[in-house]
Design an enzyme around this catalytic site. Structure first.
Site, mmCIF file in Angstrom:
data_model
loop_
_atom_site.group_PDB
_atom_site.id
_atom_site.type_symbol
_atom_site.label_atom_id
_atom_site.label_comp_id
_atom_site.label_asym_id
_atom_site.label_seq_id
_atom_site.Cartn_x
_atom_site.Cartn_y
_atom_site.Cartn_z
ATOM 1 N N GLY A 59 -18.776 -21.360 8.936
ATOM 2 C CA GLY A 59 -18.853 -22.738 9.444
ATOM 3 C C GLY A 59 -17.331 -23.274 9.304
ATOM 4 N N GLN A 64 -10.521 -28.949 7.126
ATOM 5 C CA GLN A 64 -9.968 -27.738 6.524
ATOM 6 C C GLN A 64 -8.973 -27.070 7.086
ATOM 7 O OE1 GLN A 64 -14.167 -26.087 6.624
ATOM 8 N NE2 GLN A 64 -13.506 -25.012 4.897
ATOM 9 N N CYS A 107 -17.297 -21.687 0.464
ATOM 10 C CA CYS A 107 -16.539 -22.302 1.470
ATOM 11 C C CYS A 107 -15.200 -21.716 1.530
ATOM 12 C CB CYS A 107 -16.364 -24.095 0.665
ATOM 13 S SG CYS A 107 -15.264 -24.911 1.817
ATOM 14 N N LEU A 108 -14.751 -21.659 2.717
ATOM 15 C CA LEU A 108 -13.535 -20.844 2.997
ATOM 16 C C LEU A 108 -12.350 -21.702 2.376
ATOM 17 C CD1 LEU A 108 -13.839 -20.182 6.896
ATOM 18 C CD2 LEU A 108 -14.114 -18.732 4.937
ATOM 19 N N HIS A 149 -22.939 -29.286 5.354
ATOM 20 C CA HIS A 149 -21.900 -28.884 4.516
ATOM 21 C C HIS A 149 -20.400 -29.143 5.193
ATOM 22 C CE1 HIS A 149 -19.422 -25.789 1.894
ATOM 23 N NE2 HIS A 149 -18.656 -25.887 2.942
ATOM 24 N N GLU A 150 -20.516 -28.715 6.728
ATOM 25 C CA GLU A 150 -19.289 -29.027 7.310
ATOM 26 C C GLU A 150 -19.256 -30.455 7.404
ATOM 27 O OE1 GLU A 150 -17.230 -26.760 7.479
ATOM 28 O OE2 GLU A 150 -18.745 -25.247 6.901
ATOM 29 N N HIS A 153 -17.293 -32.358 4.949
ATOM 30 C CA HIS A 153 -15.749 -32.087 4.943
ATOM 31 C C HIS A 153 -15.046 -33.278 5.784
ATOM 32 C CE1 HIS A 153 -14.778 -28.326 3.229
ATOM 33 N NE2 HIS A 153 -15.804 -27.809 3.780
#
Length: 187
Positions: A59, A64, A107-108, A149-150, A153
């Site tokens: 994701g 991000q 998380c990235l 989660h996304e 952001h």
């Protein structure tokens, strides 16, 4: 329901977009609604997908990669070329299940940090697809978790803000060179 935007699910030598990390101010900004889904937005989504696959993610949210627009991409099966990803523009959660579950998240934007987070186990979300068409999706399990989660952001919230185990959080962040001061706890 899934995206028609085709991006090869491969790692590139250099991703088209740069992923920002915990501590970067852009991750704490609220994303703006996308007024019109056009070729520019579709190109952003393609580049987000390519960057996500290159980073081994499932994701990615536009903030991000430094873009404060309400756009997220999700692919819970990145190794399955036959399964297209989800593209959600201006997503809004309509319903949350009462059932909650705890599951490890990463998380990235916070590489190598994995911690337990409690979230509703199922959601219903409305959004626009890559053609600007309104869609509704009922999701559970990993897909529901990933979308939540996304979507966090898009509101400047990171998964570490939701971690209840402060000791594990402190340990993981310091082990990987992140500051506990960058965490902004949410209820």
């Amino acid at each position: 329901m899934t995206s028609e935007i085709l991006v090869e699910k491969t790692k590139l030598d250099k991703p088209p977009l740069t992923i920002h990390f915990l501590g970067d101010r852009v991750l704490r900004q609220s994303a703006k609604r996308v007024a019109r889904v056009d070729d520019e937005v579709r190109q952003l989504v393609r580049e987000m997908l390519a960057s996500m696959y290159t980073a081994d993610g499932i994701g990615l949210a536009a903030p991000q990669v430094g873009v404060t627009k309400q756009a997220i991409v999700v692919d819970c099966e990145p190794d399955n070329a036959a399964t297209p990803p989800f593209v959600l523009i201006n997503p809004k959660i309509k319903k949350y299940s009462r059932d909650e579950c705890v599951y490890e998240e990463g998380c990235l934007s916070i590489p190598n940090v994995y911690l337990d987070v409690k979230r509703p186990s199922a959601i219903e979300v409305s959004f626009k697809d890559e053609h600007g068409r309104p869609q509704n999706l009922k999701a559970s399990g990993l897909l529901a978790r990933c979308i939540q989660h996304e979507m966090d952001h898009l509101h400047g919230v990171l998964f570490v803000d939701r971690v209840e185990n402060t000791l594990a959080l402190t340990e993981q962040l310091s082990k990987h060179g992140f500051s506990l001061q960058a965490v902004k706890r949410v209820a």
